[in-house]
Design a protein around this motif. Structure first.
Motif, mmCIF file in Angstrom:
data_model
loop_
_atom_site.group_PDB
_atom_site.id
_atom_site.type_symbol
_atom_site.label_atom_id
_atom_site.label_comp_id
_atom_site.label_asym_id
_atom_site.label_seq_id
_atom_site.Cartn_x
_atom_site.Cartn_y
_atom_site.Cartn_z
ATOM 1 N N GLU A 1 0.729 -1.381 0.118
ATOM 2 C CA GLU A 1 -0.134 -0.022 -0.116
ATOM 3 C C GLU A 1 0.844 1.232 0.016
ATOM 4 O O GLU A 1 0.684 2.216 -0.756
ATOM 5 C CB GLU A 1 -0.994 -0.073 1.094
ATOM 6 C CG GLU A 1 -2.382 -0.284 1.049
ATOM 7 C CD GLU A 1 -3.247 -0.307 2.376
ATOM 8 O OE1 GLU A 1 -3.398 0.856 2.682
ATOM 9 O OE2 GLU A 1 -3.400 -1.192 2.741
ATOM 10 N N ALA A 2 1.691 1.379 1.117
ATOM 11 C CA ALA A 2 2.497 2.524 0.822
ATOM 12 C C ALA A 2 3.518 2.746 -0.371
ATOM 13 O O ALA A 2 3.534 3.729 -0.596
ATOM 14 C CB ALA A 2 3.854 2.235 2.303
ATOM 15 N N THR A 3 3.893 1.740 -0.988
ATOM 16 C CA THR A 3 4.762 1.690 -2.141
ATOM 17 C C THR A 3 3.623 2.397 -3.255
ATOM 18 O O THR A 3 3.988 3.101 -3.844
ATOM 19 C CB THR A 3 5.175 0.521 -2.750
ATOM 20 O OG1 THR A 3 6.139 -0.029 -1.575
ATOM 21 C CG2 THR A 3 6.077 0.504 -4.005
ATOM 22 N N GLY A 4 2.332 1.963 -3.449
ATOM 23 C CA GLY A 4 1.477 2.460 -4.367
ATOM 24 C C GLY A 4 1.245 4.014 -3.856
ATOM 25 O O GLY A 4 1.225 4.828 -5.102
ATOM 26 N N ASN A 5 1.310 4.461 -2.818
ATOM 27 C CA ASN A 5 1.005 5.769 -2.610
ATOM 28 C C ASN A 5 2.308 6.640 -2.750
ATOM 29 O O ASN A 5 2.362 7.944 -3.479
ATOM 30 C CB ASN A 5 0.836 6.043 -0.902
ATOM 31 C CG ASN A 5 -0.910 5.593 -0.820
ATOM 32 O OD1 ASN A 5 -1.734 5.795 -1.335
ATOM 33 N ND2 ASN A 5 -0.902 5.179 0.446
ATOM 34 N N LEU A 6 3.312 6.016 -2.700
ATOM 35 C CA LEU A 6 4.734 6.882 -3.112
ATOM 36 C C LEU A 6 4.622 7.055 -4.607
ATOM 37 O O LEU A 6 5.182 8.112 -4.956
ATOM 38 C CB LEU A 6 6.142 5.976 -2.990
ATOM 39 C CG LEU A 6 6.492 6.003 -1.505
ATOM 40 C CD1 LEU A 6 7.654 4.789 -1.253
ATOM 41 C CD2 LEU A 6 6.981 7.360 -0.929
ATOM 42 N N LEU A 7 4.258 5.939 -5.315
ATOM 43 C CA LEU A 7 3.982 6.114 -6.892
ATOM 44 C C LEU A 7 3.140 7.100 -7.170
ATOM 45 O O LEU A 7 3.617 8.025 -7.981
ATOM 46 C CB LEU A 7 3.791 4.690 -7.474
ATOM 47 C CG LEU A 7 4.752 3.772 -7.482
ATOM 48 C CD1 LEU A 7 4.346 2.480 -7.983
ATOM 49 C CD2 LEU A 7 6.092 4.017 -8.075
#
Length: 130
Positions: A1-7
């Motif tokens: 989830e956090a990685t998606g938000n970074l993108l």
């Protein structure tokens, strides 16, 4: 989830790729995260291409948005994306099992960008694209 938000943050312009790498997971074992990592590196390295080719820019943004959407939802990426990644990048060196960001701390943004671009170039050379 956090990685998606970074993108999402990178394509929205609220984070630069330079800033996003500070928050990227340190131990990348999951193929979905590896794909996101490479997408982030390519996004940073392709800045000039996006400026000169609006069609390319739109395609790259759509791809990153798709990755972000799937990752935020906590879903696994489609098998065709996983297979394509393995075919192209399976032997690429990625940050593993150490604090890779520690290597970059204290570097200027320009030096980090050069380093990230060199990782992309090594990846492409490894795959015989350069």
């Amino acid at each position: 989830e956090a990685t998606g938000n970074l993108l999402y943050s990178v394509i929205a312009g609220t984070l630069t790729p330079f800033e996003a790498v500070k928050y990227f997971p340190k131990n990348i074992e999951d193929t979905s995260l590896k794909i996101a990592w490479h997408a982030l590196l390519h996004y940073d390295a392709d800045e000039d291409m996006r400026k000169n080719d609006p069609e390319y820019a739109q395609e790259q943004i759509k791809y990153i948005e798709l990755l972000a959407k799937i990752l935020v939802q906590g879903k696994e990426l489609p098998q065709n994306m996983l297979d394509e990644y393995e075919k192209l990048y399976s032997d690429t060196v990625l940050p593993k099992n150490y604090n890779w960001w520690g290597k970059l701390e204290g570097w200027s943004e320009e030096k980090v960008r050069d380093y990230l671009k060199s990782l992309v170039n090594k990846s492409l050379k490894h795959q015989n694209y350069n």
